[in-house]
Motif scaffolding. Structure first.
Motif, PDB file in Angstrom:
ATOM      1  N   SER A 199       0.859  -1.186   0.000  1.00 22.29           N
ATOM      2  CA  SER A 199       0.000   0.000   0.000  1.00 22.29           C
ATOM      3  C   SER A 199       0.894   1.234   0.000  1.00 22.29           C
ATOM      4  O   SER A 199       2.119   1.125   0.179  1.00 22.29           O
ATOM      5  CB  SER A 199      -0.914  -0.014   1.234  1.00 22.29           C
ATOM      6  N   PRO A 200       0.326   2.418  -0.212  1.00 20.61           N
ATOM      7  CA  PRO A 200       1.164   3.621  -0.262  1.00 20.61           C
ATOM      8  C   PRO A 200       2.112   3.731   0.923  1.00 20.61           C
ATOM      9  O   PRO A 200       1.741   3.484   2.071  1.00 20.61           O
ATOM     10  CB  PRO A 200       0.125   4.745  -0.272  1.00 20.61           C
ATOM     11  N   VAL A 201       3.335   4.114   0.620  1.00 18.81           N
ATOM     12  CA  VAL A 201       4.392   4.133   1.631  1.00 18.81           C
ATOM     13  C   VAL A 201       5.283   5.351   1.397  1.00 18.81           C
ATOM     14  O   VAL A 201       5.430   5.821   0.263  1.00 18.81           O
ATOM     15  CB  VAL A 201       5.222   2.826   1.567  1.00 18.81           C
ATOM     16  N   GLY A 202       5.841   5.877   2.459  1.00 17.52           N
ATOM     17  CA  GLY A 202       6.798   6.961   2.367  1.00 17.52           C
ATOM     18  C   GLY A 202       7.949   6.692   3.310  1.00 17.52           C
ATOM     19  O   GLY A 202       7.779   6.086   4.374  1.00 17.52           O
ATOM     20  N   VAL A 203       9.134   7.129   2.927  1.00 17.05           N
ATOM     21  CA  VAL A 203      10.314   6.921   3.759  1.00 17.05           C
ATOM     22  C   VAL A 203      11.163   8.183   3.729  1.00 17.05           C
ATOM     23  O   VAL A 203      11.157   8.930   2.741  1.00 17.05           O
ATOM     24  CB  VAL A 203      11.116   5.692   3.254  1.00 17.05           C
ATOM     25  N   ASP A 204      11.871   8.441   4.823  1.00 19.17           N
ATOM     26  CA  ASP A 204      12.743   9.609   4.861  1.00 19.17           C
ATOM     27  C   ASP A 204      13.935   9.325   5.747  1.00 19.17           C
ATOM     28  O   ASP A 204      13.837   8.612   6.755  1.00 19.17           O
ATOM     29  CB  ASP A 204      11.990  10.839   5.387  1.00 19.17           C
ATOM     30  N   ILE A 205      15.083   9.878   5.358  1.00 22.31           N
ATOM     31  CA  ILE A 205      16.297   9.782   6.148  1.00 22.31           C
ATOM     32  C   ILE A 205      16.884  11.178   6.247  1.00 22.31           C
ATOM     33  O   ILE A 205      16.925  11.918   5.253  1.00 22.31           O
ATOM     34  CB  ILE A 205      17.289   8.764   5.534  1.00 22.31           C
ATOM     35  N   GLU A 206      17.300  11.557   7.463  1.00 23.67           N
ATOM     36  CA  GLU A 206      17.743  12.925   7.727  1.00 23.67           C
ATOM     37  C   GLU A 206      18.998  12.912   8.584  1.00 23.67           C
ATOM     38  O   GLU A 206      19.141  12.072   9.481  1.00 23.67           O
ATOM     39  CB  GLU A 206      16.661  13.698   8.505  1.00 23.67           C
ATOM     40  N   GLN A 207      19.885  13.871   8.329  1.00 24.27           N
ATOM     41  CA  GLN A 207      20.997  14.114   9.228  1.00 24.27           C
ATOM     42  C   GLN A 207      20.540  15.062  10.344  1.00 24.27           C
ATOM     43  O   GLN A 207      19.741  15.967  10.113  1.00 24.27           O
ATOM     44  CB  GLN A 207      22.169  14.734   8.478  1.00 24.27           C
ATOM     45  N   VAL A 208      21.025  14.826  11.551  1.00 18.99           N
ATOM     46  CA  VAL A 208      20.715  15.732  12.654  1.00 18.99           C
ATOM     47  C   VAL A 208      21.318  17.100  12.319  1.00 18.99           C
ATOM     48  O   VAL A 208      22.517  17.202  12.063  1.00 18.99           O
ATOM     49  CB  VAL A 208      21.272  15.203  13.983  1.00 18.99           C
ATOM     50  N   PRO A 209      20.511  18.155  12.303  1.00 19.93           N
ATOM     51  CA  PRO A 209      20.995  19.463  11.851  1.00 19.93           C
ATOM     52  C   PRO A 209      21.688  20.233  12.969  1.00 19.93           C
ATOM     53  O   PRO A 209      21.594  19.871  14.147  1.00 19.93           O
ATOM     54  CB  PRO A 209      19.705  20.164  11.429  1.00 19.93           C
ATOM     55  N   PRO A 210      22.359  21.319  12.615  1.00 22.40           N
ATOM     56  CA  PRO A 210      22.891  22.214  13.646  1.00 22.40           C
ATOM     57  C   PRO A 210      21.753  22.786  14.490  1.00 22.40           C
ATOM     58  O   PRO A 210      20.610  22.869  14.032  1.00 22.40           O
ATOM     59  CB  PRO A 210      23.582  23.317  12.837  1.00 22.40           C
ATOM     60  N   PRO A 211      22.051  23.183  15.725  1.00 23.20           N
ATOM     61  CA  PRO A 211      20.993  23.697  16.610  1.00 23.20           C
ATOM     62  C   PRO A 211      20.190  24.842  16.013  1.00 23.20           C
ATOM     63  O   PRO A 211      18.965  24.903  16.176  1.00 23.20           O
ATOM     64  CB  PRO A 211      21.765  24.140  17.854  1.00 23.20           C
ATOM     65  N   GLU A 212      20.846  25.749  15.299  1.00 26.85           N
ATOM     66  CA  GLU A 212      20.121  26.902  14.766  1.00 26.85           C
ATOM     67  C   GLU A 212      19.131  26.495  13.678  1.00 26.85           C
ATOM     68  O   GLU A 212      18.067  27.111  13.526  1.00 26.85           O
ATOM     69  CB  GLU A 212      21.089  27.959  14.230  1.00 26.85           C
ATOM     70  N   VAL A 213      19.461  25.435  12.916  1.00 23.71           N
ATOM     71  CA  VAL A 213      18.537  24.951  11.889  1.00 23.71           C
ATOM     72  C   VAL A 213      17.338  24.272  12.544  1.00 23.71           C
ATOM     73  O   VAL A 213      16.186  24.483  12.150  1.00 23.71           O
ATOM     74  CB  VAL A 213      19.251  23.988  10.922  1.00 23.71           C
ATOM     75  N   ALA A 214      17.611  23.449  13.564  1.00 18.24           N
ATOM     76  CA  ALA A 214      16.513  22.794  14.284  1.00 18.24           C
ATOM     77  C   ALA A 214      15.581  23.834  14.887  1.00 18.24           C
ATOM     78  O   ALA A 214      14.353  23.671  14.894  1.00 18.24           O
ATOM     79  CB  ALA A 214      17.079  21.879  15.371  1.00 18.24           C
ATOM     80  N   GLU A 215      16.152  24.926  15.395  1.00 20.42           N
ATOM     81  CA  GLU A 215      15.339  25.989  15.987  1.00 20.42           C
ATOM     82  C   GLU A 215      14.487  26.684  14.936  1.00 20.42           C
ATOM     83  O   GLU A 215      13.280  26.888  15.124  1.00 20.42           O
ATOM     84  CB  GLU A 215      16.261  27.002  16.663  1.00 20.42           C
TER      85      GLU A 215
END
Length: 238
Positions: free
Chosen positions: A137-153
């Motif tokens: 059935s429909p599926v989605g996947v994602d992989i991410e690098q942990v960002p710098p604190p200012e980007v997360a903010e």
């Protein structure tokens, strides 16, 4: 309430001699997850891209400015075609890829698909890693690098209001990892819907804690890829 508190682990696709399941996932079964490492596939991808990938894939690869990003794109897409070829019992170069209509507009930039839609799949790549999912059935996947604190903010402010409140409750050093975990879940879900970030990231609550929050009709799971400062998730429609 948690939709799926179990963290899934992908198989690792090897450049040579990979054992592929003989059948596609059945209805109600967990998606098949595969990890592609650029370091493993770089040489093969460079050698076979022209023969296996279609024109649009090759043109997109050529638009990457950094060779490392280009190699990761080529490796992930070669891995995708090798697996689709194995699952569908066809030559990887003969797999006809297309795009489904977008749920938000009539344009054909929704979920990627094989013509005739014999299998649902999704892919994501980041910093030398590619993650692939195949499901009934429909599926989605994602992989991410942990960002710098200012980007997360900064980007964290675009999340669901409850998620943003939760992020601000984490100790400052833990916020980037919590953000990456949340963002991977959200992108996986939005890819599964077929909208991608055309749908406002603030609309859906997936949660920041160790277990994803429940979303009606979907199972969201975190994916363990054994890489430091990397978050990944998969969402599959029930």
């Amino acid at each position: 309430m948690s939709t799926h508190a179990v963290t899934l682990r992908p198989r690792e696709l090897r450049s040579h001699g990979a054992a592929v399941p003989p059948v596609l996932p059945g209805t109600g079964e967990a998606p098949h997850l595969w990890l592609v490492r650029t370091a493993e596939f770089r040489t093969r991808a460079r050698e076979q891209a022209a023969a296996v990938l279609d024109r649009s894939e090759q043109e997109r690869a050529d638009r990457f400015r950094l060779p490392a990003d280009r190699d990761t794109y080529l490796s992930t897409h070669l891995g995708l075609r090798l697996l689709l070829g194995a699952y569908l019992r066809t030559d990887p170069a003969e797999v006809a890829l297309t795009r489904l209509p977008c749920p938000l507009c009539p344009e054909p930039h929704g979920r990627p698909a094989v013509e005739g839609n014999p299998v649902h799949f999704s892919l994501s790549h980041s910093d030398g890693l590619g993650l692939l999912a195949f499901a009934a059935s429909p599926v989605g996947v994602d992989i991410e690098q942990v960002p710098p604190p200012e980007v997360a903010e900064e980007v964290g402010r675009s999340l669901h209001p409850r998620e943003w409140d939760e992020l601000r409750g984490y100790p400052t050093p833990e916020r980037p990892e919590a953000f990456a975990r949340t963002w991977a879940r959200k992108e996986a879900y939005l890819k599964g819907l077929g909208t991608g970030l055309g749908r406002d990231a603030a609309l859906d609550y997936v949660g920041t804690s160790a277990a994803p929050a429940a979303l009606p009709g979907w199972t969201i799971s975190d994916v363990e890829v054994d890489e430091a400062r990397t978050a990944a998730a998969v969402a599959v429609r029930n």
